[in-house]
Design a protein around this motif. Structure first.
Motif, PDB file in Angstrom:
ATOM      1  N   ILE A  43      41.569 -52.978   2.337  1.00 23.66           N
ATOM      2  CA  ILE A  43      42.578 -54.024   2.154  1.00 23.66           C
ATOM      3  C   ILE A  43      43.070 -54.518   3.508  1.00 23.66           C
ATOM      4  O   ILE A  43      43.239 -55.717   3.733  1.00 23.66           O
ATOM      5  CB  ILE A  43      43.753 -53.502   1.304  1.00 23.66           C
ATOM      6  N   GLY A  44      43.296 -53.561   4.437  1.00 25.11           N
ATOM      7  CA  GLY A  44      43.743 -53.924   5.781  1.00 25.11           C
ATOM      8  C   GLY A  44      42.735 -54.811   6.499  1.00 25.11           C
ATOM      9  O   GLY A  44      43.103 -55.797   7.151  1.00 25.11           O
ATOM     10  N   ILE A  45      41.453 -54.474   6.379  1.00 22.87           N
ATOM     11  CA  ILE A  45      40.397 -55.285   6.998  1.00 22.87           C
ATOM     12  C   ILE A  45      40.381 -56.682   6.378  1.00 22.87           C
ATOM     13  O   ILE A  45      40.253 -57.693   7.069  1.00 22.87           O
ATOM     14  CB  ILE A  45      39.020 -54.604   6.820  1.00 22.87           C
ATOM     15  N   THR A  46      40.539 -56.744   5.057  1.00 24.60           N
ATOM     16  CA  THR A  46      40.558 -58.032   4.359  1.00 24.60           C
ATOM     17  C   THR A  46      41.722 -58.891   4.840  1.00 24.60           C
ATOM     18  O   THR A  46      41.564 -60.085   5.106  1.00 24.60           O
ATOM     19  CB  THR A  46      40.668 -57.803   2.841  1.00 24.60           C
ATOM     20  N   ILE A  47      42.908 -58.293   4.953  1.00 21.13           N
ATOM     21  CA  ILE A  47      44.092 -59.018   5.412  1.00 21.13           C
ATOM     22  C   ILE A  47      43.895 -59.551   6.825  1.00 21.13           C
ATOM     23  O   ILE A  47      44.173 -60.712   7.122  1.00 21.13           O
ATOM     24  CB  ILE A  47      45.333 -58.106   5.348  1.00 21.13           C
ATOM     25  N   GLU A  48      43.384 -58.703   7.714  1.00 21.77           N
ATOM     26  CA  GLU A  48      43.212 -59.105   9.108  1.00 21.77           C
ATOM     27  C   GLU A  48      42.150 -60.190   9.257  1.00 21.77           C
ATOM     28  O   GLU A  48      42.316 -61.122  10.054  1.00 21.77           O
ATOM     29  CB  GLU A  48      42.862 -57.882   9.954  1.00 21.77           C
ATOM     30  N   ASP A  49      41.058 -60.092   8.507  1.00 18.67           N
ATOM     31  CA  ASP A  49      39.949 -61.032   8.663  1.00 18.67           C
ATOM     32  C   ASP A  49      40.156 -62.343   7.900  1.00 18.67           C
ATOM     33  O   ASP A  49      39.651 -63.388   8.315  1.00 18.67           O
ATOM     34  CB  ASP A  49      38.637 -60.387   8.199  1.00 18.67           C
ATOM     35  N   ILE A  50      40.881 -62.292   6.788  1.00 18.28           N
ATOM     36  CA  ILE A  50      41.025 -63.487   5.965  1.00 18.28           C
ATOM     37  C   ILE A  50      42.380 -64.151   6.159  1.00 18.28           C
ATOM     38  O   ILE A  50      42.472 -65.381   6.220  1.00 18.28           O
ATOM     39  CB  ILE A  50      40.804 -63.133   4.480  1.00 18.28           C
ATOM     40  N   ILE A  51      43.456 -63.370   6.251  1.00 13.21           N
ATOM     41  CA  ILE A  51      44.799 -63.946   6.334  1.00 13.21           C
ATOM     42  C   ILE A  51      45.243 -64.146   7.772  1.00 13.21           C
ATOM     43  O   ILE A  51      45.680 -65.234   8.158  1.00 13.21           O
ATOM     44  CB  ILE A  51      45.812 -63.063   5.583  1.00 13.21           C
ATOM     45  N   TRP A  52      45.108 -63.119   8.607  1.00 15.94           N
ATOM     46  CA  TRP A  52      45.720 -63.168   9.927  1.00 15.94           C
ATOM     47  C   TRP A  52      44.894 -63.902  10.970  1.00 15.94           C
ATOM     48  O   TRP A  52      45.437 -64.419  11.934  1.00 15.94           O
ATOM     49  CB  TRP A  52      46.044 -61.751  10.405  1.00 15.94           C
ATOM     50  N   LYS A  53      43.589 -63.964  10.806  1.00 15.56           N
ATOM     51  CA  LYS A  53      42.771 -64.673  11.794  1.00 15.56           C
ATOM     52  C   LYS A  53      42.944 -66.180  11.687  1.00 15.56           C
ATOM     53  O   LYS A  53      42.805 -66.897  12.678  1.00 15.56           O
ATOM     54  CB  LYS A  53      41.289 -64.288  11.619  1.00 15.56           C
ATOM     55  N   ASP A  54      43.229 -66.677  10.484  1.00 13.03           N
ATOM     56  CA  ASP A  54      43.439 -68.109  10.275  1.00 13.03           C
ATOM     57  C   ASP A  54      44.935 -68.376  10.187  1.00 13.03           C
ATOM     58  O   ASP A  54      45.521 -68.380   9.113  1.00 13.03           O
ATOM     59  CB  ASP A  54      42.737 -68.557   8.993  1.00 13.03           C
ATOM     60  N   LYS A  55      45.574 -68.610  11.325  1.00 14.33           N
ATOM     61  CA  LYS A  55      47.022 -68.797  11.346  1.00 14.33           C
ATOM     62  C   LYS A  55      47.436 -70.199  10.884  1.00 14.33           C
ATOM     63  O   LYS A  55      48.620 -70.487  10.767  1.00 14.33           O
ATOM     64  CB  LYS A  55      47.570 -68.521  12.753  1.00 14.33           C
ATOM     65  N   SER A  56      46.458 -71.072  10.636  1.00  9.39           N
ATOM     66  CA  SER A  56      46.786 -72.410  10.149  1.00  9.39           C
ATOM     67  C   SER A  56      47.158 -72.391   8.671  1.00  9.39           C
ATOM     68  O   SER A  56      47.772 -73.323   8.165  1.00  9.39           O
ATOM     69  CB  SER A  56      45.598 -73.359  10.355  1.00  9.39           C
ATOM     70  N   THR A  57      46.789 -71.316   7.976  1.00 12.05           N
ATOM     71  CA  THR A  57      47.088 -71.178   6.559  1.00 12.05           C
ATOM     72  C   THR A  57      48.021 -70.003   6.348  1.00 12.05           C
ATOM     73  O   THR A  57      47.767 -68.909   6.847  1.00 12.05           O
ATOM     74  CB  THR A  57      45.795 -70.954   5.748  1.00 12.05           C
ATOM     75  N   ARG A  58      49.105 -70.230   5.624  1.00 10.70           N
ATOM     76  CA  ARG A  58      50.065 -69.171   5.359  1.00 10.70           C
ATOM     77  C   ARG A  58      49.521 -68.244   4.281  1.00 10.70           C
ATOM     78  O   ARG A  58      49.117 -68.681   3.210  1.00 10.70           O
ATOM     79  CB  ARG A  58      51.412 -69.742   4.926  1.00 10.70           C
ATOM     80  N   GLY A  59      49.524 -66.949   4.576  1.00 12.07           N
ATOM     81  CA  GLY A  59      49.019 -65.963   3.633  1.00 12.07           C
ATOM     82  C   GLY A  59      50.146 -65.119   3.060  1.00 12.07           C
ATOM     83  O   GLY A  59      51.193 -64.943   3.688  1.00 12.07           O
ATOM     84  N   TYR A  60      49.937 -64.588   1.861  1.00 10.76           N
ATOM     85  CA  TYR A  60      50.933 -63.773   1.182  1.00 10.76           C
ATOM     86  C   TYR A  60      50.309 -62.443   0.764  1.00 10.76           C
ATOM     87  O   TYR A  60      49.228 -62.419   0.175  1.00 10.76           O
ATOM     88  CB  TYR A  60      51.475 -64.491  -0.048  1.00 10.76           C
ATOM     89  N   ILE A  61      51.027 -61.353   1.064  1.00  5.66           N
ATOM     90  CA  ILE A  61      50.606 -60.007   0.668  1.00  5.66           C
ATOM     91  C   ILE A  61      51.641 -59.500  -0.330  1.00  5.66           C
ATOM     92  O   ILE A  61      52.837 -59.490  -0.044  1.00  5.66           O
ATOM     93  CB  ILE A  61      50.526 -59.070   1.879  1.00  5.66           C
ATOM     94  N   PHE A  62      51.180 -59.072  -1.496  1.00  9.50           N
ATOM     95  CA  PHE A  62      52.116 -58.721  -2.566  1.00  9.50           C
ATOM     96  C   PHE A  62      51.682 -57.404  -3.197  1.00  9.50           C
ATOM     97  O   PHE A  62      50.576 -57.297  -3.715  1.00  9.50           O
ATOM     98  CB  PHE A  62      52.120 -59.844  -3.608  1.00  9.50           C
ATOM     99  N   PHE A  63      52.559 -56.413  -3.156  1.00  8.63           N
ATOM    100  CA  PHE A  63      52.303 -55.116  -3.775  1.00  8.63           C
ATOM    101  C   PHE A  63      53.084 -55.037  -5.081  1.00  8.63           C
ATOM    102  O   PHE A  63      54.308 -55.064  -5.081  1.00  8.63           O
ATOM    103  CB  PHE A  63      52.737 -53.973  -2.855  1.00  8.63           C
ATOM    104  N   ASP A  64      52.370 -54.922  -6.198  1.00  9.31           N
ATOM    105  CA  ASP A  64      53.014 -54.822  -7.509  1.00  9.31           C
ATOM    106  C   ASP A  64      52.475 -53.588  -8.230  1.00  9.31           C
ATOM    107  O   ASP A  64      51.307 -53.217  -8.050  1.00  9.31           O
ATOM    108  CB  ASP A  64      52.729 -56.081  -8.331  1.00  9.31           C
ATOM    109  N   GLU A  65      53.305 -52.973  -9.063  1.00 14.57           N
ATOM    110  CA  GLU A  65      52.926 -51.730  -9.754  1.00 14.57           C
ATOM    111  C   GLU A  65      52.391 -50.718  -8.737  1.00 14.57           C
ATOM    112  O   GLU A  65      51.334 -50.102  -8.942  1.00 14.57           O
ATOM    113  CB  GLU A  65      51.863 -52.023 -10.825  1.00 14.57           C
TER     114      GLU A  65
END
Length: 212
Positions: A43-65
């Motif tokens: 999950i951490g690798i996914t967040i860093e490679d998909i959400i954080w590398k592209d700072k032009s798009t706002r990403g959301y991380i949500f932990f439920d249940e």
């Protein structure tokens, strides 16, 4: 898990690159600390490679249940890292808890609370505990205990306490009956709705029948 590791890490990430929403379902491994740690690494690798590398798009991380998983120190530490790192990225993060007591009382959990930018409270039994853990004023506590919801009123409504920084208040949400039923998850009501849906095969018609 076997499926995930048939391919290398880069192949997995590439297959997720064009997705707008990615859901990691961890319920099947919620009692296995080792597998949870491995999955959180992915999950951490996914967040860093998909959400954080592209700072032009706002990403959301949500932990439920996710409350049961927080009892593991390694999982809690990883969540703390996300909360600390997300502020430097064009991203936001949140955790849904049934009770604040589901968040352990230790330095790691305190760090998560300190890095929480916004607090939402729909309803709770432990308002004093929320006040203590988030260092809220007595005025904020009085607002918390004033929260009311009435879904049987002529115009159903729910109320929520929202705090951002030092600014807080209670807000009322009223929605049309169609929206109320579209998001209805309460056991008996949801089952009745789904029974109508199975009869007609059309959710809009099923909702209209519930309203009538």
């Amino acid at each position: 898990m076997i499926f995930l590791y048939r391919e290398d890490e880069n192949t997995i990430i590439q297959s997720l690159m064009d997705k707008r929403i990615i859901v990691f379902e961890l319920d099947e491994i919620k009692d296995n600390e080792l597998l949870l740690t491995i999955m959180l690494q992915l999950i951490g690798i996914t967040i860093e490679d998909i959400i954080w590398k592209d700072k032009s798009t706002r990403g959301y991380i949500f932990f439920d249940e996710f409350a049961k998983q927080l009892k593991f120190e390694g999982v809690l530490n990883k969540v703390e890292y996300f909360f600390q790192a997300v502020r430097k990225q064009n991203s936001a993060i949140g955790i849904v808890l049934q009770s604040i007591t589901q968040l352990p009382e230790n330095t790691t959990a305190r760090s998560i609370i300190e890095n929480t930018q916004m607090l939402y409270v729909l309803n709770a039994k432990d308002y004093r505990e929320i006040q203590r853990r988030f260092h809220l004023s007595e005025h904020a506590y009085n607002e918390l205990v004033s929260i009311q919801s009435n879904f049987s009123a002529e115009q159903p409504y729910s109320e929520v306490f929202i705090m951002r920084g030092n600014v807080h208040g209670v807000y009322r949400l009223e929605t049309p009956p169609e929206v109320f039923w579209a998001y209805q998850t309460e056991g008996n009501k949801n089952q009745q709705l789904m029974n109508y849906y199975e009869e007609c095969g059309d959710m809009e018609k099923a909702i209209a029948k519930m309203i009538s």
